[in-house]
Enzyme design. Structure first.
Site, PDB file in Angstrom:
ATOM      1  N   VAL A 139      49.847  54.365  81.869  1.00  0.00           N
ATOM      2  CA  VAL A 139      50.202  55.780  81.865  1.00  0.00           C
ATOM      3  C   VAL A 139      51.709  55.873  82.061  1.00  0.00           C
ATOM      4  CG1 VAL A 139      48.003  56.600  82.752  1.00  0.00           C
ATOM      5  CG2 VAL A 139      49.784  55.996  84.379  1.00  0.00           C
TER       6      VAL A 139
ATOM      7  N   CYS B 149      51.992  57.499  90.025  1.00  0.00           N
ATOM      8  CA  CYS B 149      52.847  56.830  89.028  1.00  0.00           C
ATOM      9  C   CYS B 149      54.204  57.522  88.893  1.00  0.00           C
ATOM     10  CB  CYS B 149      52.153  56.819  87.659  1.00  0.00           C
ATOM     11  SG  CYS B 149      53.202  56.080  86.390  1.00  0.00           S
TER      12      CYS B 149
ATOM     13  N   SER C  98      57.289  56.587  78.946  1.00  0.00           N
ATOM     14  CA  SER C  98      57.811  57.817  79.547  1.00  0.00           C
ATOM     15  C   SER C  98      59.180  58.240  78.995  1.00  0.00           C
ATOM     16  CB  SER C  98      57.889  57.676  81.073  1.00  0.00           C
ATOM     17  OG  SER C  98      58.727  56.603  81.443  1.00  0.00           O
TER      18      SER C  98
HETATM   19  N1  LIG Z   1      57.461  51.513  80.534  1.00  0.00           N
HETATM   20  C1  LIG Z   1      56.324  52.341  80.880  1.00  0.00           C
HETATM   21  C2  LIG Z   1      55.796  51.893  82.222  1.00  0.00           C
HETATM   22  C3  LIG Z   1      54.507  52.637  82.607  1.00  0.00           C
HETATM   23  C4  LIG Z   1      53.766  51.921  83.756  1.00  0.00           C
HETATM   24  O1  LIG Z   1      54.088  50.800  84.156  1.00  0.00           O
HETATM   25  N2  LIG Z   1      52.743  52.628  84.270  1.00  0.00           N
HETATM   26  C5  LIG Z   1      51.907  52.023  85.298  1.00  0.00           C
HETATM   27  C6  LIG Z   1      51.504  53.044  86.362  1.00  0.00           C
HETATM   28  S1  LIG Z   1      52.856  53.629  87.268  1.00  0.00           S
HETATM   29  C7  LIG Z   1      50.618  51.566  84.676  1.00  0.00           C
HETATM   30  O2  LIG Z   1      50.048  52.278  83.874  1.00  0.00           O
HETATM   31  N3  LIG Z   1      50.148  50.374  85.055  1.00  0.00           N
HETATM   32  C8  LIG Z   1      48.881  49.883  84.632  1.00  0.00           C
HETATM   33  C9  LIG Z   1      48.984  48.531  84.005  1.00  0.00           C
HETATM   34  O3  LIG Z   1      50.074  47.929  84.022  1.00  0.00           O
HETATM   35  O4  LIG Z   1      47.971  48.072  83.480  1.00  0.00           O
HETATM   36  C10 LIG Z   1      56.738  53.806  80.866  1.00  0.00           C
HETATM   37  O5  LIG Z   1      57.921  54.104  81.121  1.00  0.00           O
HETATM   38  O6  LIG Z   1      55.905  54.681  80.522  1.00  0.00           O
END
Ligand SMILES: N[C@@H](CCC(=O)N[C@@H](CS)C(=O)NCC(=O)O)C(=O)O
Length: 219
Positions: A52, A12, A65
């Site tokens: 995450v 990630c 994040s």
């Molecule tokens: N806007 C979020 C985006 C986080 C994100 O998209 N994480 C992905 C992994 S890289 C995730 O957890 N995806 C699982 C899902 O969408 O269910 C951040 O900046 O923390």
């Protein structure tokens, strides 16, 4: 203060932003990896979005994040955000600008269909053109001082470099300022250390399992 704990998924990019910042500040932290596509129950109870990173701090769960990084920057010295409110606001806007680029690299490497991959490449290129114009100082985004923008952009360059090595596409070829920025960031120790062992194999195997179009396109 107890150690903060990040919940991560190994490839990630969003978690990587927080890992780089924690390493830049020399913060002692814990990290636990999950499979975000097959998440454990305890994680779903903690993460409001099911995504995450989350960071646990003394019984409180932080998510998103960019927000996690703002917290880390406020709590653990030295402060990386500039003191000047105008520059700080401008930096925050460019951090926001980098967010679709993460989705962009994901769509480029994971699209199953040619037209989806090409659309992703086109959108990504537009965003890169904007970033190239914005990158006016050297070596870092604000000049001599490493900024939160640099930290937020670094994982994009990790993935662009992966795409160059594994998919034979040089996404930075028209962007010399970004190429130099990428070289500088990828040589930085904290950025190197933020990439998990076996990163390329993990990502490449996911692409193969997914039957990503970009692999079929290889010459
Ligand atoms: N806007 C979020 C985006 C986080 C994100 O998209 N994480 C992905 C992994 S890289 C995730 O957890 N995806 C699982 C899902 O969408 O269910 C951040 O900046 O923390």
């Amino acid at each position: 203060m107890s150690k903060p704990k990040l919940i991560s998924f190994k490839v990630c990019p969003f978690v990587q932003r927080s890992v780089i910042l924690l390493k830049e500040k020399g913060v002692d932290y814990d990290i636990e990896y999950i499979d975000v596509y097959n998440p454990p129950e305890w994680f779903l109870k903690l993460s409001p979005t099911g995504k995450v990173p989350i960071m646990q701090v003394e019984g409180t769960v932080l998510f998103e994040s960019a927000v996690i990084n703002e917290y880390i920057d406020e709590v653990y010295p030295p402060q990386i955000h500039p003191a000047d409110p105008l520059l700080k606001a401008q930096n925050r806007a460019w951090i926001e600008y980098t967010s679709p680029l993460y989705m962009g690299t994901f769509n480029i490497i994971m699209s199953k269909k040619k037209e989806d991959m090409e659309k992703a490449l086109e959108e990504f290129d537009k965003n890169l053109a904007g970033l190239e114009k914005a990158k006016q100082h050297k070596p870092w985004f604000n000049g001599e001082q490493l900024s939160m923008v640099d930290i937020s952009a670094a994982p994009i360059f990790t993935r662009i470099s992966f795409i160059k090595d594994h998919c034979k596409q040089d996404l930075l070829k028209a962007y010399p300022a970004l190429q130099q920025w990428s070289d500088d960031l990828l040589q930085r120790q904290t950025v190197k250390d933020s990439v998990v062992d076996g990163f390329s194999d993990l990502l490449f195997n996911r692409m193969k399992d997914n039957e990503s179009y970009i692999l079929k396109n290889e010459s």
